[in-house]
Design a protein around this motif. Structure first.
Motif, PDB file in Angstrom:
ATOM      1  N   ALA A 151       0.998  -1.217   0.171  1.00 63.93           N
ATOM      2  CA  ALA A 151      -0.228  -0.090   0.147  1.00 63.93           C
ATOM      3  C   ALA A 151       0.691   1.295  -0.232  1.00 63.93           C
ATOM      4  O   ALA A 151       1.934   1.362   0.699  1.00 63.93           O
ATOM      5  CB  ALA A 151      -0.941  -0.042   1.098  1.00 63.93           C
ATOM      6  N   SER A 152       0.661   2.460  -0.864  1.00 61.09           N
ATOM      7  CA  SER A 152       1.334   3.403  -0.834  1.00 61.09           C
ATOM      8  C   SER A 152       1.039   4.182   0.526  1.00 61.09           C
ATOM      9  O   SER A 152       0.098   4.107   0.896  1.00 61.09           O
ATOM     10  CB  SER A 152       1.017   4.193  -2.199  1.00 61.09           C
ATOM     11  N   LEU A 153       1.963   5.328   0.804  1.00 60.39           N
ATOM     12  CA  LEU A 153       1.843   6.005   1.808  1.00 60.39           C
ATOM     13  C   LEU A 153       1.811   7.543   1.220  1.00 60.39           C
ATOM     14  O   LEU A 153       2.927   7.776   0.701  1.00 60.39           O
ATOM     15  CB  LEU A 153       2.610   5.700   3.006  1.00 60.39           C
ATOM     16  N   LYS A 154       0.985   8.532   1.813  1.00 55.10           N
ATOM     17  CA  LYS A 154       0.930   9.757   1.123  1.00 55.10           C
ATOM     18  C   LYS A 154       2.405  10.329   1.543  1.00 55.10           C
ATOM     19  O   LYS A 154       2.843  10.316   2.738  1.00 55.10           O
ATOM     20  CB  LYS A 154      -0.139  10.378   1.907  1.00 55.10           C
ATOM     21  N   VAL A 204      13.101   2.092  13.521  1.00 54.01           N
ATOM     22  CA  VAL A 204      12.011   1.831  12.953  1.00 54.01           C
ATOM     23  C   VAL A 204      10.800   2.637  13.492  1.00 54.01           C
ATOM     24  O   VAL A 204      10.893   3.071  14.474  1.00 54.01           O
ATOM     25  CB  VAL A 204      11.385   0.294  13.819  1.00 54.01           C
ATOM     26  N   LEU A 205      10.027   3.419  12.319  1.00 53.80           N
ATOM     27  CA  LEU A 205       9.261   4.470  12.668  1.00 53.80           C
ATOM     28  C   LEU A 205       7.691   4.013  12.648  1.00 53.80           C
ATOM     29  O   LEU A 205       7.172   3.264  11.722  1.00 53.80           O
ATOM     30  CB  LEU A 205       9.163   5.506  11.462  1.00 53.80           C
ATOM     31  N   GLU A 206       7.052   4.057  14.009  1.00 58.59           N
ATOM     32  CA  GLU A 206       5.597   3.370  13.988  1.00 58.59           C
ATOM     33  C   GLU A 206       4.770   4.279  14.352  1.00 58.59           C
ATOM     34  O   GLU A 206       5.187   5.120  15.440  1.00 58.59           O
ATOM     35  CB  GLU A 206       5.769   2.271  14.977  1.00 58.59           C
ATOM     36  N   VAL A 238       5.089   7.918  16.283  1.00 59.91           N
ATOM     37  CA  VAL A 238       5.320   8.963  15.380  1.00 59.91           C
ATOM     38  C   VAL A 238       4.591   8.930  13.875  1.00 59.91           C
ATOM     39  O   VAL A 238       4.409   7.878  13.333  1.00 59.91           O
ATOM     40  CB  VAL A 238       6.992   9.191  14.826  1.00 59.91           C
ATOM     41  N   LYS A 239       4.319  10.111  13.331  1.00 61.81           N
ATOM     42  CA  LYS A 239       3.478  10.329  11.986  1.00 61.81           C
ATOM     43  C   LYS A 239       4.338  10.378  10.878  1.00 61.81           C
ATOM     44  O   LYS A 239       4.942  11.686  10.878  1.00 61.81           O
ATOM     45  CB  LYS A 239       2.224  11.075  12.186  1.00 61.81           C
ATOM     46  N   ARG A 250      21.029  10.680   0.202  1.00 56.99           N
ATOM     47  CA  ARG A 250      20.404  10.081   1.207  1.00 56.99           C
ATOM     48  C   ARG A 250      18.805  10.575   1.369  1.00 56.99           C
ATOM     49  O   ARG A 250      18.498  11.534   0.641  1.00 56.99           O
ATOM     50  CB  ARG A 250      21.027  10.630   2.805  1.00 56.99           C
ATOM     51  N   VAL A 251      17.872   9.969   2.174  1.00 59.50           N
ATOM     52  CA  VAL A 251      16.499  10.337   2.116  1.00 59.50           C
ATOM     53  C   VAL A 251      16.209  10.864   3.488  1.00 59.50           C
ATOM     54  O   VAL A 251      16.637  10.618   4.776  1.00 59.50           O
ATOM     55  CB  VAL A 251      15.674   9.239   1.889  1.00 59.50           C
ATOM     56  N   SER A 252      15.318  11.800   3.525  1.00 61.23           N
ATOM     57  CA  SER A 252      14.898  12.477   4.624  1.00 61.23           C
ATOM     58  C   SER A 252      13.340  12.251   4.890  1.00 61.23           C
ATOM     59  O   SER A 252      12.855  12.296   4.308  1.00 61.23           O
ATOM     60  CB  SER A 252      15.093  14.155   4.903  1.00 61.23           C
ATOM     61  N   VAL A 253      13.316  11.476   6.075  1.00 60.09           N
ATOM     62  CA  VAL A 253      11.757  11.064   6.363  1.00 60.09           C
ATOM     63  C   VAL A 253      11.252  11.850   7.375  1.00 60.09           C
ATOM     64  O   VAL A 253      11.809  12.298   8.305  1.00 60.09           O
ATOM     65  CB  VAL A 253      11.843   9.663   7.022  1.00 60.09           C
ATOM     66  N   LYS A 254      10.209  12.802   6.697  1.00 57.55           N
ATOM     67  CA  LYS A 254       9.593  13.870   7.598  1.00 57.55           C
ATOM     68  C   LYS A 254       8.554  13.296   8.612  1.00 57.55           C
ATOM     69  O   LYS A 254       7.789  12.635   8.337  1.00 57.55           O
ATOM     70  CB  LYS A 254       9.050  14.749   6.758  1.00 57.55           C
TER      71      LYS A 254
END
Ligand code: NAI
Length: 465
Positions: A151-154, A204-206, A238-239, A250-254
């Motif tokens: 499933a994709s995530l916005k 891990v971000l949940e 965390v959202k 690299r990738v920044s996860v906001k």
């Protein structure tokens, strides 16, 4: 050209579909199975269960050779990682098993149709191959078994390189420096574990305040403790708002209201959804329900006559063995008018080290439904075999009805939990009480004695604690 007519056409060659096709052929139906990928076996065999288990095994061996053998008096020096060889072994395991299904098809007389299948009105399936060439076949019965996709995530742009799914995470060409996993579910923990053991820093971000939603809360807390000690960093509650590729690659996860987390690889593991795109459901009037699930009745019948659906497409857990059970039951219903899946005793396993396994209902569910229950638990550290193995972490929990003593749920975190849960699933399928489990002789010394002791503990009669 004559249009070929089949008694049964199964669309999808994963665990649900290929098993249904074999069962159909065995039952005397002229059967075809449509699969778009050259290799049969679906997500599970090609890019899911099997390759992940191969990597879990290899990474665990590496980790043990590096840090876990001295305690056994085994001295090893110069342990190194050959990621290429590890991946090649994994590919070999997958190749052997997928070819095995081709063999089973030949043996059972299932016709393999290579291409993308879609319904085109009642009883008609069109198969389009990679070159765009289409053939049409006719089917008295059609079983839809096309599985699920990530499933994709916005805001999260999956590019397959920096931001990927489990498919990419099963084939990274080098160990990431910092792997950021979005989702603290099954995939997040399994693949997070693999790369942590191979040397990556893993975060891990949940979204929820706990891991492994849906599993027994006590096990989820224990899992968090154990995997934190193994080096996985968990950020619960965390959202994730989106990802951004930085100029340095690299990738920044906001995150909402918090500083972003930066990593060199991002794994999106926030769930999967049914794969119905391009399946021609509209041509037979099937409408999907919430989250894209294909509605069925108790006999796997969709709203279209002669069209059935099983596995990840329909309600229930997205598990290979659940799909297999449904494939067999669905064909039995077509052939004999009845077939059965015991949904109360379908186990679920997370193949981390230690493993986590569950069958039946959780304490949360029982409390929500007002079912009175008693709980027995037993820790692996009280088990002789676990001590000899040097795997002391974890416990087994048995939930039994307070009045009837019938086993309602069994939850295990510990060594080989995935194998131990089979006993519990069989016991539940037979409607066993906790006393039945407690009175059954279990060989000594085995890990299975943990279940016997947990069953004894339901009535406070455990011996070794
Ligand atoms: P999952 O449903 O197990 O876990 C997804 C997690 O992501 C949940 O904890 C959810 O709360 C979290 N999440 C959702 N949105 C989020 C957001 N915006 N930010 C942060 N976290 C978010 O899904 P997963 O791990 O992707 O697995 C997919 C399916 O594949 C599952 O149905 C699972 O049963 C199946 N699977 C089974 C395996 C097994 O049986 N060993 C192995 C791998 C997958």
């Amino acid at each position: 050209m004559d249009v070929q007519q089949f008694d049964l056409v199964v669309i999808g060659g994963g665990p649900g579909g290929y098993v249904a096709a074999i069962r159909g052929a065995q039952a005397g139906l002229k059967t075809a199975c449509v699969e778009v990928e050259p290799r049969l076996g679906g997500t599970c065999l090609r890019v899911g269960c099997i390759p992940s288990k191969a990597l879990l095994e290899s990474s665990e061996r590496y980790h043990e050779a590096k840090a876990g053998l001295a305690v056994h008096g085994v001295r090893v020096e110069g342990v190194g990682l050959d990621l290429g060889a590890m991946m090649a072994r994994k590919d070999d395991v997958v190749q052997t098993l997928t070819q095995g299904i081709d063999g089973l098809f030949r043996k059972n007389g299932v016709t393999r149709l290579l291409g993308h299948g879609r319904l085109q009105g009642a009883g008609v399936v069109v198969v389009r191959d990679a070159a765009g060439v289409e053939i049409t076949v006719k089917a008295t019965h059609v079983i839809l078994a096309t599985g699920s996709r990530v499933a994709s995530l916005k805001g999260v742009a999956v590019d397959g390189i920096h931001v990927g799914t489990s498919t990419e995470a099963l084939a990274y060409d080098k160990v990431p420096e910092h792997l950021v996993v979005i989702g603290g579910g099954v995939i997040g923990l399994e693949l997070g574990s693999v790369w942590a053991r191979l040397g990556a820093r893993v975060t891990v971000l949940e979204y929820l305040p706990r891991l492994l939603v849906g599993m027994e809360p006590e096990l989820a807390r224990e899992a968090e403790r154990i995997f934190s000690r193994q080096g996985l960093a968990f950020r619960l509650g965390v959202k994730v708002m989106g990802t951004e590729l930085l100029p340095d690659g690299r990738v920044s996860v906001k995150l909402e209201g918090e500083d972003p987390v930066v990593g060199d690889r991002v794994l999106l593991a926030t769930g999967r959804m049914p794969n119905t795109e391009g399946l021609g459901l509209e041509s037979v009037g099937i409408e999907t329900g919430p989250r894209g699930v294909v509605p069925i009745d108790d006999h796997f019948r969709t709203s279209a006559p002669g069209v059935f659906a099983i596995g990840d497409l329909v309600r229930g857990p997205m598990l290979a063995h659940k799909a297999e059970e449904e494939g067999v039951a669905c064909v039995d219903i077509i052939v004999r008018g009845h077939g059965h899946v015991d949904y109360n005793s379908i186990p679920g396993v997370v193949y981390t080290e230690p493993e986590i396994a569950s069958v039946g209902r959780t304490s949360e569910e029982l409390e929500r439904d007002g079912v009175p229950y008693r709980k027995g638990s037993f820790a692996f550290r009280g088990n002789g075999r676990a001590r000899a193995l040097g795997h002391l972490e974890g416990k087994a929990i048995i939930l039994a009805h307070a009045e009837t003593d019938r086993v309602l749920g069994v939850h295990v975190i510990g060594p080989r939990a995935g194998d131990l849960i089979a006993e519990a699933a069989v016991a539940m399928a037979f409607g066993a009480s906790s006393e039945d489990l407690a009175m059954a002789s279990h060989a000594h010394p085995t890990l299975a004695e943990v279940l016997k002791e947990a069953a004894l503990a339901v009535t406070g009669k455990h011996i070794h604690a």
